[in-house]
Write a protein that holds these residues in place. Structure first.
Motif, mmCIF file in Angstrom:
data_model
loop_
_atom_site.group_PDB
_atom_site.id
_atom_site.type_symbol
_atom_site.label_atom_id
_atom_site.label_comp_id
_atom_site.label_asym_id
_atom_site.label_seq_id
_atom_site.Cartn_x
_atom_site.Cartn_y
_atom_site.Cartn_z
ATOM 1 N N MET A 163 0.483 -1.527 -0.066
ATOM 2 C CA MET A 163 -0.142 -0.489 0.313
ATOM 3 C C MET A 163 0.838 1.566 -0.386
ATOM 4 N N GLU A 164 1.849 1.004 0.198
ATOM 5 C CA GLU A 164 3.275 2.425 0.511
ATOM 6 C C GLU A 164 3.567 2.464 -0.727
ATOM 7 N N GLY A 165 3.530 1.562 -1.998
ATOM 8 C CA GLY A 165 3.940 1.611 -3.535
ATOM 9 C C GLY A 165 3.237 2.869 -4.199
ATOM 10 N N GLU A 166 3.323 2.907 -5.225
ATOM 11 C CA GLU A 166 2.409 4.090 -6.373
ATOM 12 C C GLU A 166 1.297 3.270 -7.098
ATOM 13 N N ALA A 167 0.799 2.843 -6.797
ATOM 14 C CA ALA A 167 -1.095 2.405 -8.006
ATOM 15 C C ALA A 167 -0.053 2.067 -9.814
ATOM 16 N N PRO A 168 -0.163 1.256 -10.205
ATOM 17 C CA PRO A 168 0.076 1.217 -11.551
ATOM 18 C C PRO A 168 -1.250 1.595 -12.156
ATOM 19 N N LEU A 169 -1.171 2.565 -13.806
ATOM 20 C CA LEU A 169 -2.186 2.722 -14.562
ATOM 21 C C LEU A 169 -3.136 1.613 -15.126
ATOM 22 N N ASP A 170 -3.931 1.396 -15.168
ATOM 23 C CA ASP A 170 -4.877 0.423 -15.755
ATOM 24 C C ASP A 170 -5.930 1.416 -16.778
ATOM 25 N N LEU A 171 -5.949 0.306 -17.505
ATOM 26 C CA LEU A 171 -6.993 0.661 -18.647
ATOM 27 C C LEU A 171 -7.488 -0.466 -19.096
ATOM 28 N N ARG A 172 -9.205 0.019 -19.405
ATOM 29 C CA ARG A 172 -10.123 -1.410 -19.934
ATOM 30 C C ARG A 172 -10.836 -0.342 -21.129
ATOM 31 N N ALA A 186 -3.909 -0.321 -30.723
ATOM 32 C CA ALA A 186 -4.174 1.750 -31.247
ATOM 33 C C ALA A 186 -3.471 2.116 -30.176
ATOM 34 N N LEU A 187 -3.291 2.098 -29.363
ATOM 35 C CA LEU A 187 -1.980 2.192 -28.083
ATOM 36 C C LEU A 187 -0.341 2.523 -28.391
ATOM 37 N N LEU A 206 -0.110 -0.600 -17.806
ATOM 38 C CA LEU A 206 0.443 0.470 -18.753
ATOM 39 C C LEU A 206 2.075 -0.626 -17.464
ATOM 40 N N PRO A 207 3.423 -0.200 -18.145
ATOM 41 C CA PRO A 207 4.495 -0.618 -17.885
ATOM 42 C C PRO A 207 5.079 0.679 -16.485
ATOM 43 N N ALA A 208 4.286 2.017 -17.402
ATOM 44 C CA ALA A 208 5.566 3.060 -16.286
ATOM 45 C C ALA A 208 4.081 4.775 -16.826
ATOM 46 N N ARG A 209 3.448 5.086 -16.256
ATOM 47 C CA ARG A 209 2.673 6.200 -16.072
ATOM 48 C C ARG A 209 2.936 6.532 -17.159
ATOM 49 N N ARG A 210 1.349 7.222 -18.258
ATOM 50 C CA ARG A 210 1.849 7.750 -19.524
ATOM 51 C C ARG A 210 0.517 8.924 -19.310
ATOM 52 N N PRO A 211 0.235 9.867 -20.056
ATOM 53 C CA PRO A 211 -0.827 10.556 -20.289
ATOM 54 C C PRO A 211 -1.543 10.367 -21.703
ATOM 55 N N VAL A 212 -2.398 9.387 -20.749
ATOM 56 C CA VAL A 212 -3.235 8.736 -22.136
ATOM 57 C C VAL A 212 -4.649 9.218 -22.484
ATOM 58 N N THR A 213 -4.261 10.202 -21.811
ATOM 59 C CA THR A 213 -5.866 10.798 -21.667
ATOM 60 C C THR A 213 -6.012 12.266 -22.363
ATOM 61 N N GLN A 214 -4.764 12.252 -23.018
ATOM 62 C CA GLN A 214 -4.328 12.746 -24.739
ATOM 63 C C GLN A 214 -4.561 12.324 -26.077
ATOM 64 N N VAL A 225 -9.967 4.820 -17.943
ATOM 65 C CA VAL A 225 -8.969 4.214 -17.122
ATOM 66 C C VAL A 225 -9.903 3.826 -16.025
ATOM 67 N N GLN A 226 -9.348 2.322 -15.641
ATOM 68 C CA GLN A 226 -10.281 2.208 -14.727
ATOM 69 C C GLN A 226 -8.981 1.052 -13.759
ATOM 70 N N ASP A 227 -9.109 1.064 -13.082
ATOM 71 C CA ASP A 227 -8.150 -0.274 -12.017
ATOM 72 C C ASP A 227 -9.169 -1.322 -12.397
ATOM 73 N N GLU A 228 -7.600 -2.466 -12.242
ATOM 74 C CA GLU A 228 -8.328 -3.569 -12.673
ATOM 75 C C GLU A 228 -9.165 -4.336 -11.739
#
Length: 441
Positions: A163-172, A186-187, A206-214, A225-228
């Motif tokens: 819980m101390e770590g950073e959450a990953p960026l998940d997409l649906r 497409a990505l 994603l292996p690292a956070r990226r500005p996917v909303t653009q 964008v939605q956590d698994e």
């Protein structure tokens, strides 16, 4: 910006967060950077990284500062984090406060003395000290310790560390417009690599956070964008084409969108909430996703909407308001903003919402109760209490619900219920119970 200017900005951001203690820190940060558009992207990331590292370690940092009888200020929190968390020596910490234009003022003699006391009482590298109470060592508020121990048992330290770590960026992947493979392609065409999630059949990580909303993929509604773990709530709800489905606490419609996809836009979803801004915020998301089988309804005091629709829905999803303890790695400030009184009040609210939801399920239909909390009081205890009051409902085993909805492999489960956690599953912490209402006759 110079490193000293970034540090000064991080202190200002922490002061802004502290001045609105009941407001989510990310919302405060958004406002902070919106009014400082001159701060570039790289500087913004560095400022946020330092501020969030303080927020993540705040329970331990407070313990250290209290240990040397230091007033807890944003300046001393940053100084303590540089010394204890980042491993700088005293001279380097002092040099980080050089004074002058855009930089933080030098530590005054009292602050410097306290910093040296902190350095003198260190016990090896890092923030952990043998004298810390267990909750502080685990970076947890003491009021959740019993509930987390009941949930995790011998895995408590492992889960607390996760819980101390950073959450990953998940997409649906939005199945109304594409497939998971199509969304990934497409990505990739836009230079963003992903991998399939372990449990959700629609998820990409994603292996690292990226500005996917653009990205074009997002703007064209191919992804959300939605956590698994959140995706799995929609999966076990098992909303099918032609059904009448109710998302009773829809918010901005994150799970509503996933339900619309599993229904292939056939049937009807009603998205309810008590917040006008949240429901209005759903409009653009629904349009982008191509979800045209959704109607919205604002629940207001005295509203007889629910009574008029009793027993009409095949599926009712109650994504209940909760303490959010399962999302603390994503929202680290929430462990500071949430208190025992919040748990007490939320448990009452959850019970009341469950009562409303139960009445809306048709005989033979299903009620799905979900939280993003890992506290048993909000999860299994709440369901046990509900079932004692409602003998016409019974748990539908998760393994069956999982298979019926097309889940692959074994579901993340504890007994008959879905339970995910950061350490075991790499997702936020979620709970879900699928409850079947007895058919008439």
């Amino acid at each position: 910006m110079t490193p000293a200017a970034r540090l000064a900005a991080a202190i200002d951001l922490l002061i802004a967060v502290e001045s609105t203690p009941r407001r989510p820190a990310d919302a405060t940060a958004n406002d902070f950077f919106r009014t400082r558009r001159y701060i570039g992207g790289g500087d913004r990331r560095a400022i946020a990284e330092l501020a969030w590292s303080v927020v993540r370690q705040r329970i331990r940092l407070d313990w250290w500062l209290h240990r040397v009888k230091c007033n807890v200020t944003a300046r001393m929190l940053v100084a303590a984090e540089l010394l204890l968390g980042k491993g700088l020596d005293v001279a380097a910490v002092l040099a980080s406060f050089p004074g002058g234009q855009y930089a933080a003022d030098p530590l005054d003699p009292i602050e410097e003395r306290l910093l040296r006391q902190l350095d003198g009482t260190r016990y090896g590298p890092g923030l952990i000290h043998p004298a810390m109470p267990e909750a502080v060592k685990l970076d947890l508020p003491d009021w959740v310790l019993e509930g987390f121990r009941g949930r995790f048992g011998d895995r408590l330290a492992e889960e607390a560390a996760a819980m101390e770590g950073e959450a990953p960026l998940d997409l649906r992947a939005n199945l109304l417009r594409t497939t998971r493979e199509g969304a990934a392609a497409a990505l990739a065409a836009e230079g963003i690599e992903t991998r399939p999630t372990a449990f959700s059949p629609w998820g990409l990580r994603l292996p690292a956070r990226r500005p996917v909303t653009q990205t074009k993929a997002f703007l064209e509604g191919l992804i959300e964008v939605q956590d698994e773990g959140s995706q799995l709530i929609a999966l076990v709800t098992d909303a099918r084409p032609g059904m009448r489905v109710l998302d009773l606490c829809a918010g901005a419609a994150g799970k509503t969108l996933a339900l619309a996809a599993t229904m292939q836009n056939r049937g009807r979803i009603t998205a309810c909430d008590v917040s006008v801004p949240r429901l209005e915020g759903a409009v653009k998301r629904l349009a982008r996703a191509g979800a045209d089988n959704v109607e919205r309804h604002l629940l207001e005091p005295g509203d007889r909407w629910a009574k008029r629709r009793a027993g009409q829905f095949d599926r009712v999803l109650v994504d209940a308001p909760c303490t959010g303890t399962g999302t603390w790695r994503r929202n680290p400030d929430a462990r500071l903003r949430t208190h025992p009184i919040d748990l007490t009040e939320l448990c009452v609210k959850q019970r009341d919402i469950l009562e409303v939801g139960a009445d809306l399920v048709r005989p033979g239909g299903r009620l799905v109760y979900a939280t993003c909390s890992l506290l048993p009081e909000e999860d299994e205890v709440q369901i046990e209490d509900f079932l004692a009051r409602h003998p016409d409902f019974s748990p539908h085993p998760l393994a069956e619900a999982w298979a019926e909805a097309g889940g692959a492999g074994a579901p993340p489960a504890e007994g008959p219920y879905l339970v995910t956690s950061p350490a075991r599953h790499g997702t936020d912490g979620f709970f879900a119970a699928v409850l079947q209402r007895r058919p008439q006759g």
